[in-house]
Design a protein around this motif. Structure first.
Motif, mmCIF file in Angstrom:
data_model
loop_
_atom_site.group_PDB
_atom_site.id
_atom_site.type_symbol
_atom_site.label_atom_id
_atom_site.label_comp_id
_atom_site.label_asym_id
_atom_site.label_seq_id
_atom_site.Cartn_x
_atom_site.Cartn_y
_atom_site.Cartn_z
ATOM 1 N N ASP A 7 -24.635 -50.721 66.836
ATOM 2 C CA ASP A 7 -25.660 -50.501 65.818
ATOM 3 C C ASP A 7 -26.808 -49.679 66.393
ATOM 4 O O ASP A 7 -27.126 -49.759 67.584
ATOM 5 N N ASP A 8 -27.435 -48.879 65.523
ATOM 6 C CA ASP A 8 -28.624 -48.130 65.934
ATOM 7 C C ASP A 8 -29.763 -49.098 66.235
ATOM 8 O O ASP A 8 -29.813 -50.215 65.718
ATOM 9 N N ILE A 9 -30.704 -48.651 67.036
ATOM 10 C CA ILE A 9 -31.875 -49.448 67.393
ATOM 11 C C ILE A 9 -33.104 -48.839 66.730
ATOM 12 O O ILE A 9 -33.346 -47.637 66.837
ATOM 13 N N ASP A 10 -33.852 -49.671 66.032
ATOM 14 C CA ASP A 10 -35.142 -49.314 65.426
ATOM 15 C C ASP A 10 -35.978 -50.589 65.504
ATOM 16 O O ASP A 10 -35.948 -51.421 64.610
ATOM 17 N N LEU A 11 -36.686 -50.768 66.623
ATOM 18 C CA LEU A 11 -37.305 -52.045 66.966
ATOM 19 C C LEU A 11 -38.760 -51.850 67.379
ATOM 20 O O LEU A 11 -39.070 -50.993 68.192
ATOM 21 N N SER A 12 -39.646 -52.666 66.815
ATOM 22 C CA SER A 12 -41.054 -52.697 67.220
ATOM 23 C C SER A 12 -41.315 -54.008 67.940
ATOM 24 O O SER A 12 -40.759 -55.044 67.576
ATOM 25 N N SER A 13 -42.181 -53.952 68.961
ATOM 26 C CA SER A 13 -42.609 -55.197 69.616
ATOM 27 C C SER A 13 -44.113 -55.143 69.836
ATOM 28 O O SER A 13 -44.690 -54.079 70.060
ATOM 29 N N PHE A 14 -44.727 -56.319 69.739
ATOM 30 C CA PHE A 14 -46.164 -56.440 69.931
ATOM 31 C C PHE A 14 -46.415 -57.716 70.719
ATOM 32 O O PHE A 14 -46.015 -58.799 70.296
ATOM 33 N N GLN A 15 -47.042 -57.582 71.878
ATOM 34 C CA GLN A 15 -47.386 -58.747 72.691
ATOM 35 C C GLN A 15 -48.890 -58.735 72.932
ATOM 36 O O GLN A 15 -49.424 -57.802 73.508
ATOM 37 N N TYR A 16 -49.558 -59.771 72.420
ATOM 38 C CA TYR A 16 -50.967 -59.907 72.778
ATOM 39 C C TYR A 16 -51.054 -60.924 73.902
ATOM 40 O O TYR A 16 -50.165 -61.746 74.099
ATOM 41 N N PHE A 17 -52.096 -60.821 74.694
ATOM 42 C CA PHE A 17 -52.281 -61.781 75.767
ATOM 43 C C PHE A 17 -53.745 -62.179 75.835
ATOM 44 O O PHE A 17 -54.643 -61.355 75.701
ATOM 45 N N ILE A 18 -53.931 -63.480 75.982
ATOM 46 C CA ILE A 18 -55.259 -64.065 76.110
ATOM 47 C C ILE A 18 -55.196 -65.078 77.250
ATOM 48 O O ILE A 18 -54.399 -66.017 77.193
ATOM 49 N N ASN A 19 -55.990 -64.855 78.275
ATOM 50 C CA ASN A 19 -56.107 -65.794 79.396
ATOM 51 C C ASN A 19 -57.546 -66.257 79.488
ATOM 52 O O ASN A 19 -58.468 -65.442 79.383
ATOM 53 N N TYR A 20 -57.731 -67.542 79.735
ATOM 54 C CA TYR A 20 -59.043 -68.087 80.033
ATOM 55 C C TYR A 20 -58.957 -68.667 81.439
ATOM 56 O O TYR A 20 -58.208 -69.614 81.682
ATOM 57 N N ASN A 21 -59.685 -68.059 82.382
ATOM 58 C CA ASN A 21 -59.604 -68.452 83.787
ATOM 59 C C ASN A 21 -60.492 -69.661 84.074
ATOM 60 O O ASN A 21 -61.656 -69.689 83.689
ATOM 61 N N LEU A 22 -59.901 -70.635 84.757
ATOM 62 C CA LEU A 22 -60.582 -71.864 85.159
ATOM 63 C C LEU A 22 -60.791 -71.847 86.676
ATOM 64 O O LEU A 22 -60.493 -70.855 87.333
ATOM 65 N N ASP A 23 -61.259 -72.948 87.233
ATOM 66 C CA ASP A 23 -61.477 -73.056 88.678
ATOM 67 C C ASP A 23 -60.167 -73.230 89.440
ATOM 68 O O ASP A 23 -59.155 -73.657 88.879
ATOM 69 N N ASP A 24 -60.197 -72.927 90.726
ATOM 70 C CA ASP A 24 -59.088 -73.152 91.663
ATOM 71 C C ASP A 24 -57.799 -72.428 91.276
ATOM 72 O O ASP A 24 -56.698 -72.923 91.537
ATOM 73 N N ILE A 61 -45.508 -68.709 68.166
ATOM 74 C CA ILE A 61 -46.901 -69.154 68.245
ATOM 75 C C ILE A 61 -46.976 -70.263 69.280
ATOM 76 O O ILE A 61 -46.208 -71.227 69.218
ATOM 77 N N GLY A 62 -47.905 -70.143 70.226
ATOM 78 C CA GLY A 62 -48.057 -71.185 71.232
ATOM 79 C C GLY A 62 -48.776 -70.681 72.454
ATOM 80 O O GLY A 62 -49.476 -69.677 72.422
ATOM 81 N N GLY A 63 -48.588 -71.364 73.559
ATOM 82 C CA GLY A 63 -49.245 -70.987 74.806
ATOM 83 C C GLY A 63 -48.999 -72.024 75.864
ATOM 84 O O GLY A 63 -48.134 -72.892 75.722
ATOM 85 N N GLY A 64 -49.790 -71.954 76.931
ATOM 86 C CA GLY A 64 -49.606 -72.884 78.024
ATOM 87 C C GLY A 64 -50.652 -72.706 79.097
ATOM 88 O O GLY A 64 -51.765 -72.261 78.832
ATOM 89 N N ALA A 65 -50.264 -73.014 80.327
ATOM 90 C CA ALA A 65 -51.180 -72.957 81.450
ATOM 91 C C ALA A 65 -50.454 -72.396 82.665
ATOM 92 O O ALA A 65 -49.228 -72.394 82.736
ATOM 93 N N GLY A 66 -51.253 -71.929 83.609
ATOM 94 C CA GLY A 66 -50.690 -71.393 84.838
ATOM 95 C C GLY A 66 -51.643 -71.575 85.996
ATOM 96 O O GLY A 66 -52.787 -72.013 85.824
ATOM 97 N N ARG A 67 -51.136 -71.217 87.171
ATOM 98 C CA ARG A 67 -51.979 -71.281 88.358
ATOM 99 C C ARG A 67 -51.554 -70.204 89.339
ATOM 100 O O ARG A 67 -50.363 -69.999 89.577
ATOM 101 N N LEU A 68 -52.541 -69.531 89.900
ATOM 102 C CA LEU A 68 -52.330 -68.548 90.950
ATOM 103 C C LEU A 68 -52.527 -69.247 92.293
ATOM 104 O O LEU A 68 -53.579 -69.846 92.533
#
Length: 154
Positions: A65-82, A108-115
């Motif tokens: 099949d032919d490809i005709d695809l759009s993608s949109f990624q937004y990113f929001i990070n709020y940095n905490l301590d440590d 729709i959603g999100g999570g947490a991370g650590r560097l």
């Protein structure tokens, strides 16, 4: 091409997808490409922005099949301590070749991370969960992502 304007960094250029899948369920046997736009701002303690892309097929297996695809990624990070942060980075897609009932994928959603540093090597760990508010028939209602990224800053 990358441009910096004040506190906003943005870039515009081409994006290409190669047919590297090993199974037809994992991708197309077509080459595709198109434009991409990225915008980023870092007003402390936030990191916000988006990546928008569009792909059209231009070569490859004529039986696919032919490809005709759009993608949109937004990113929001709020940095905490440590090295901790809260994050949301969903990727929404629109497959313009699909029927209207199977066209959109909207998590729709999100999570947490650590560097964390291992010696001089920074490593980013992130866990996110997403509810798929709009999805093609047969797609999962929920998804969970666990990412580990090695970072190589200048």
């Amino acid at each position: 091409m990358l441009f910096r304007s004040g506190k906003v960094i943005w870039g515009f250029g081409p994006v290409i997808t190669l047919p590297t899948n090993t199974d037809d369920r994992l991708g197309s046997d077509k080459w595709s490409g198109g434009p991409a736009l990225a915008v980023l701002a870092m007003p402390r303690p936030w990191v916000v922005g988006f990546l928008a892309q569009h792909f059209w097929s231009f070569a490859g297996d004529s039986d696919d099949d032919d490809i005709d695809l759009s993608s949109f990624q937004y990113f929001i990070n709020y940095n905490l301590d440590d090295g901790w942060y809260l994050s949301t980075t969903p990727t929404m897609t629109a497959n313009w070749e699909a029927s209207s009932s199977d066209r959109y994928f909207v998590p729709i959603g999100g999570g947490a991370g650590r560097l964390i540093r291992f010696g001089k090597q920074p490593v980013d760990f992130k866990l996110q969960g997403f509810w798929n508010a709009e999805k093609p028939q047969g797609a999962a209602d929920w998804s969970l992502q666990f990412n580990v990224k090695l970072l190589f800053p200048k």
